[in-house]
Write a protein that holds these residues in place. Structure first.
Motif, PDB file in Angstrom:
ATOM      1  N   SER A 141     -22.081  -6.712  -3.912  1.00  0.00           N
ATOM      2  CA  SER A 141     -22.215  -6.328  -2.597  1.00  0.00           C
ATOM      3  C   SER A 141     -20.969  -5.353  -2.237  1.00  0.00           C
ATOM      4  O   SER A 141     -19.886  -5.757  -2.634  1.00  0.00           O
ATOM      5  N   SER A 142     -21.370  -4.327  -1.708  1.00  0.00           N
ATOM      6  CA  SER A 142     -20.236  -3.158  -1.232  1.00  0.00           C
ATOM      7  C   SER A 142     -20.202  -3.216   0.191  1.00  0.00           C
ATOM      8  O   SER A 142     -21.090  -3.678   0.906  1.00  0.00           O
ATOM      9  N   CYS A 143     -18.948  -3.029   0.500  1.00  0.00           N
ATOM     10  CA  CYS A 143     -18.404  -3.072   2.057  1.00  0.00           C
ATOM     11  C   CYS A 143     -18.672  -1.519   2.744  1.00  0.00           C
ATOM     12  O   CYS A 143     -17.912  -0.732   2.150  1.00  0.00           O
ATOM     13  N   TYR A 144     -19.040  -1.510   3.791  1.00  0.00           N
ATOM     14  CA  TYR A 144     -19.002  -0.301   4.490  1.00  0.00           C
ATOM     15  C   TYR A 144     -18.463  -0.704   5.944  1.00  0.00           C
ATOM     16  O   TYR A 144     -19.422  -0.804   6.841  1.00  0.00           O
ATOM     17  N   PRO A 145     -17.370  -0.534   6.380  1.00  0.00           N
ATOM     18  CA  PRO A 145     -16.770  -1.063   7.485  1.00  0.00           C
ATOM     19  C   PRO A 145     -17.537  -0.305   8.860  1.00  0.00           C
ATOM     20  O   PRO A 145     -17.702   0.911   8.674  1.00  0.00           O
ATOM     21  N   THR A 146     -17.900  -1.021   9.693  1.00  0.00           N
ATOM     22  CA  THR A 146     -18.431  -0.334  10.891  1.00  0.00           C
ATOM     23  C   THR A 146     -17.299   0.828  11.316  1.00  0.00           C
ATOM     24  O   THR A 146     -17.506   1.863  11.944  1.00  0.00           O
ATOM     25  N   ASP A 147     -16.175   0.155  11.532  1.00  0.00           N
ATOM     26  CA  ASP A 147     -14.983   0.889  12.044  1.00  0.00           C
ATOM     27  C   ASP A 147     -13.862   0.849  10.890  1.00  0.00           C
ATOM     28  O   ASP A 147     -13.743  -0.096  10.390  1.00  0.00           O
ATOM     29  N   PRO A 148     -13.606   2.076  10.433  1.00  0.00           N
ATOM     30  CA  PRO A 148     -12.920   2.139   9.209  1.00  0.00           C
ATOM     31  C   PRO A 148     -11.421   1.350   9.294  1.00  0.00           C
ATOM     32  O   PRO A 148     -11.146   1.316  10.582  1.00  0.00           O
ATOM     33  N   VAL A 149     -10.909   0.641   8.498  1.00  0.00           N
ATOM     34  CA  VAL A 149      -9.880  -0.101   8.439  1.00  0.00           C
ATOM     35  C   VAL A 149      -8.623   0.852   8.315  1.00  0.00           C
ATOM     36  O   VAL A 149      -8.458   1.196   7.265  1.00  0.00           O
ATOM     37  N   LYS A 150      -7.759   0.796   9.143  1.00  0.00           N
ATOM     38  CA  LYS A 150      -6.654   1.535   9.291  1.00  0.00           C
ATOM     39  C   LYS A 150      -5.575   0.698   8.609  1.00  0.00           C
ATOM     40  O   LYS A 150      -5.188  -0.611   8.609  1.00  0.00           O
ATOM     41  N   VAL A 151      -4.653   1.444   7.349  1.00  0.00           N
ATOM     42  CA  VAL A 151      -3.674   0.777   6.898  1.00  0.00           C
ATOM     43  C   VAL A 151      -2.421   1.555   6.900  1.00  0.00           C
ATOM     44  O   VAL A 151      -2.694   2.869   6.815  1.00  0.00           O
ATOM     45  N   SER A 152      -1.458   0.960   6.989  1.00  0.00           N
ATOM     46  CA  SER A 152      -0.373   1.890   7.131  1.00  0.00           C
ATOM     47  C   SER A 152       0.555   1.713   5.634  1.00  0.00           C
ATOM     48  O   SER A 152       0.443   0.776   4.868  1.00  0.00           O
ATOM     49  N   TYR A 153       1.292   2.777   5.381  1.00  0.00           N
ATOM     50  CA  TYR A 153       2.349   2.973   4.398  1.00  0.00           C
ATOM     51  C   TYR A 153       3.163   1.813   4.173  1.00  0.00           C
ATOM     52  O   TYR A 153       3.913   1.446   5.274  1.00  0.00           O
ATOM     53  N   GLY A 154       3.095   0.970   3.317  1.00  0.00           N
ATOM     54  CA  GLY A 154       4.152  -0.142   2.998  1.00  0.00           C
ATOM     55  C   GLY A 154       3.724  -1.442   3.487  1.00  0.00           C
ATOM     56  O   GLY A 154       4.212  -2.664   3.281  1.00  0.00           O
ATOM     57  N   GLU A 155       2.377  -1.543   4.020  1.00  0.00           N
ATOM     58  CA  GLU A 155       1.831  -2.722   4.273  1.00  0.00           C
ATOM     59  C   GLU A 155       1.387  -3.320   3.237  1.00  0.00           C
ATOM     60  O   GLU A 155       0.775  -2.912   2.407  1.00  0.00           O
ATOM     61  N   THR A 156       1.292  -4.657   3.321  1.00  0.00           N
ATOM     62  CA  THR A 156       0.868  -5.675   2.098  1.00  0.00           C
ATOM     63  C   THR A 156      -0.680  -6.001   2.399  1.00  0.00           C
ATOM     64  O   THR A 156      -0.920  -6.731   3.654  1.00  0.00           O
ATOM     65  N   LEU A 157      -1.451  -6.063   1.376  1.00  0.00           N
ATOM     66  CA  LEU A 157      -2.728  -6.557   1.367  1.00  0.00           C
ATOM     67  C   LEU A 157      -2.772  -7.393   0.412  1.00  0.00           C
ATOM     68  O   LEU A 157      -1.924  -7.341  -0.905  1.00  0.00           O
ATOM     69  N   LYS A 158      -3.580  -8.331   0.527  1.00  0.00           N
ATOM     70  CA  LYS A 158      -3.927  -9.459  -0.462  1.00  0.00           C
ATOM     71  C   LYS A 158      -5.356  -9.219  -0.997  1.00  0.00           C
ATOM     72  O   LYS A 158      -6.134  -9.064  -0.376  1.00  0.00           O
ATOM     73  N   MET A 159      -5.560  -9.600  -2.203  1.00  0.00           N
ATOM     74  CA  MET A 159      -6.908  -9.898  -2.736  1.00  0.00           C
ATOM     75  C   MET A 159      -7.035 -11.340  -3.404  1.00  0.00           C
ATOM     76  O   MET A 159      -5.889 -11.958  -3.915  1.00  0.00           O
ATOM     77  N   MET A 196       0.927  -1.131  -0.040  1.00  0.00           N
ATOM     78  CA  MET A 196       0.062   0.019   0.088  1.00  0.00           C
ATOM     79  C   MET A 196       0.972   1.129   0.055  1.00  0.00           C
ATOM     80  O   MET A 196       1.845   1.325   0.814  1.00  0.00           O
ATOM     81  N   PRO A 197       0.346   2.416  -0.851  1.00  0.00           N
ATOM     82  CA  PRO A 197       1.374   3.498  -0.942  1.00  0.00           C
ATOM     83  C   PRO A 197       0.627   4.477   0.064  1.00  0.00           C
ATOM     84  O   PRO A 197       0.943   5.674  -0.679  1.00  0.00           O
ATOM     85  N   PHE A 198       0.003   4.369   0.929  1.00  0.00           N
ATOM     86  CA  PHE A 198      -0.638   5.422   1.672  1.00  0.00           C
ATOM     87  C   PHE A 198      -0.640   4.920   2.981  1.00  0.00           C
ATOM     88  O   PHE A 198      -0.704   4.045   3.505  1.00  0.00           O
ATOM     89  N   ASN A 199      -0.954   5.741   3.923  1.00  0.00           N
ATOM     90  CA  ASN A 199      -1.417   5.795   5.376  1.00  0.00           C
ATOM     91  C   ASN A 199      -2.838   6.238   5.035  1.00  0.00           C
ATOM     92  O   ASN A 199      -3.277   7.191   4.803  1.00  0.00           O
ATOM     93  N   GLY A 200      -3.950   5.635   5.863  1.00  0.00           N
ATOM     94  CA  GLY A 200      -5.216   5.723   5.774  1.00  0.00           C
ATOM     95  C   GLY A 200      -6.146   4.929   6.513  1.00  0.00           C
ATOM     96  O   GLY A 200      -5.835   3.897   7.007  1.00  0.00           O
ATOM     97  N   TYR A 201      -7.667   5.354   6.280  1.00  0.00           N
ATOM     98  CA  TYR A 201      -8.533   4.340   6.609  1.00  0.00           C
ATOM     99  C   TYR A 201      -9.570   3.951   5.371  1.00  0.00           C
ATOM    100  O   TYR A 201      -9.961   4.767   4.889  1.00  0.00           O
TER     101      TYR A 201
END
Length: 476
Positions: free
Chosen positions: A378-396, A324-329
């Protein structure tokens, strides 16, 4: 004494009114601020088996510094009636903002070929030779493709694109507009008329032999082994129609009807950025690297080959890890698949789920419920926004049924990322957390009750004070 009682009553009144009219930001939301408008694209003239894939510049769109809340679309005829997918298949639509130099009058085809759609980065071309600059989303596949802000396909009628409160996609900030340029929007519509064709599934999967093409729209030879996909069903191509099918009287005019919802930008709105992930992305993390320096080459589509054994267990699974190239939610997510799709999922490296997006298939004939077609995701609306940090790896992961093969399928994940969360504010007790549309009635009712109570208290205090001071009420 009297003044003191009235002062206390007034303070109580103001506190209660404040609580009634100033709940938390999440409670109020933006529902009362949202504006909505319906637009129609330029016309598409379709015949049985024909393909329309135009890039339409300077489309009708809300102007100014705004926050986009939703973009919904569907294909309609010239009477405004929805057109079913089994007559005209909506392969995809996308919208993308751009800047154009004031006074430039480039032909649309030249804009498509030479300005921003080539491999050159428009951001490096802000000079006297650059008449159009595409505004790209947050990433990751931004060099040539997948740079749009909104985009869907056959699932468009039953997929939520709503950006949750208090977020919106910021558009038209005058401070970001280059001098001498104007902010505009382009729309790409890819529609395939399947009335009377030999093979509907083959036409919507763009099998090359059904379109009788060996070169792409730029005159380049299609690579050996490419069975079907976007390279074979470009604008003005023709899918094979059944022998004897009379299409002479079947020309019709269609439009993309699109509804835009937005709010005027102000300090109560928090910006969210669009990111698009592609399971065909060729990016690989270098050993020991924490930088996202390698180019993301996204192929957009891929082939699902049939399994060697028949049965429900025939599933094609594609996985991809991306840094991930960002910090965010993450505040919203949805996948995009074609017919045959079973679902897509986004999760952390440790397996923690973030969003699972499942297709909905139709089971009828009417628009929005066409049998055999994906009519919603179906769309996802997290009850609590999911925090993601720069450089973290996400999988799909994307799954397709491969009981039969499929060409030109896609595995895309759209997410919205906020850089900040709303500040916590005083809110009403849970008992009073009602939809925003009920807020006005609740506030008026609460204020009325409070005013009545305060007046009653003031009358009682006034009478008591009169008795204490030796005066007799006129009513006695």
């Amino acid at each position: 004494m009297m003044a003191r009682y009235l002062r206390r009553s007034l303070i109580l009144f103001l506190v209660l009114v404040s609580l009634s009219l100033s709940p938390s930001q999440g409670f109020l939301g933006t529902e009362k601020k949202i504006k909505s408008a319906v637009f129609f694209s330029p016309k598409l003239v379709m015949n049985p088996g024909s393909v329309a894939n135009p890039y339409l510049f300077d489309i009708d769109f809300p102007r100014g510094h705004i926050g986009l809340k939703a973009f919904d679309a569907e294909v309609v005829d010239d009477a405004g009636n929805p057109v079913p997918l089994h007559e005209t298949y909506l392969h995809h639509w996308i919208i993308e903002p751009y800047y154009v130099r004031k006074g430039s009058k480039l032909p649309q085809r030249e804009m498509f070929r030479n300005h921003g759609f080539s491999r050159q980065d428009p951001e490096t071309n802000l000079d006297s030779k650059s008449d159009i600059i595409l505004v790209k989303n947050g990433g990751l596949c931004r060099s040539v493709v997948l740079r749009h802000y909104f985009g869907l396909g056959s699932e468009t009628r039953k997929t939520s694109t709503y950006v949750p409160d208090p977020y919106a996609i910021e558009i038209g900030n005058p401070e970001e507009t280059p001098d001498g340029y104007e902010f505009k929007w382009l729309l790409n519509i890819h529609a395939i008329d399947t009335r009377g064709v030999e093979d509907k599934t083959g036409c919507i999967e763009c099998l090359c032999h059904l379109y009788n093409v060996t070169i792409d729209e730029y005159g380049r030879a299609i690579r050996p082994g490419y069975k079907g996909g976007l390279y074979c069903c470009y604008d003005k191509t023709q899918c094979r129609v059944k022998s004897g099918f009379d299409n002479g009287e079947k020309t019709r005019t269609l439009y993309l009807k699109y509804t835009v919802r937005w709010v005027d930008w102000d300090s109560s709105v928090l910006p969210a950025k669009v990111y698009i992930f592609d399971v065909t992305d060729s990016w690989e993390r270098s050993e020991g690297s924490i930088e996202n320096s390698q180019e993301h080459i996204c192929h957009v589509e891929y082939e699902v080959k049939p399994c060697k054994t028949n049965g429900d267990g025939c599933i094609d699974v594609r996985k991809k890890s991306l840094m991930m190239p960002f910090n965010g939610y993450i505040v919203y997510g949805v996948a995009h698949q074609h017919a045959g799709g079973i679902g897509g999922a986004l999760y952390r490296e440790n397996g923690e789920g973030i969003c699972t997006s499942i297709p909905k298939y139709g089971n009828g004939d009417e628009p929005g419920n066409e049998a055999g077609y994906i009519v919603g995701m179906s769309s996802c609306y997290p009850t609590d926004p999911v925090k993601v940090s720069y450089g973290e790896t996400l999988k799909m992961e994307f799954n397709y049924s491969n009981a039969v093969g499929h060409t030109g399928v896609m595995g895309l994940f759209y997410i919205l990322v906020a850089q900040q969360l709303p500040e916590p504010e005083n809110s009403l007790p849970k008992l009073f957390e009602v939809p925003a549309r009920s807020l006005s009635f609740l506030a008026i009712f609460a204020v009325t009750v409070v005013v009545a109570v305060v007046v009653l208290i003031a009358v009682v205090i006034y009478r008591r004070q009169n008795r204490e001071d030796g005066y007799q009420s006129l009513s006695t």
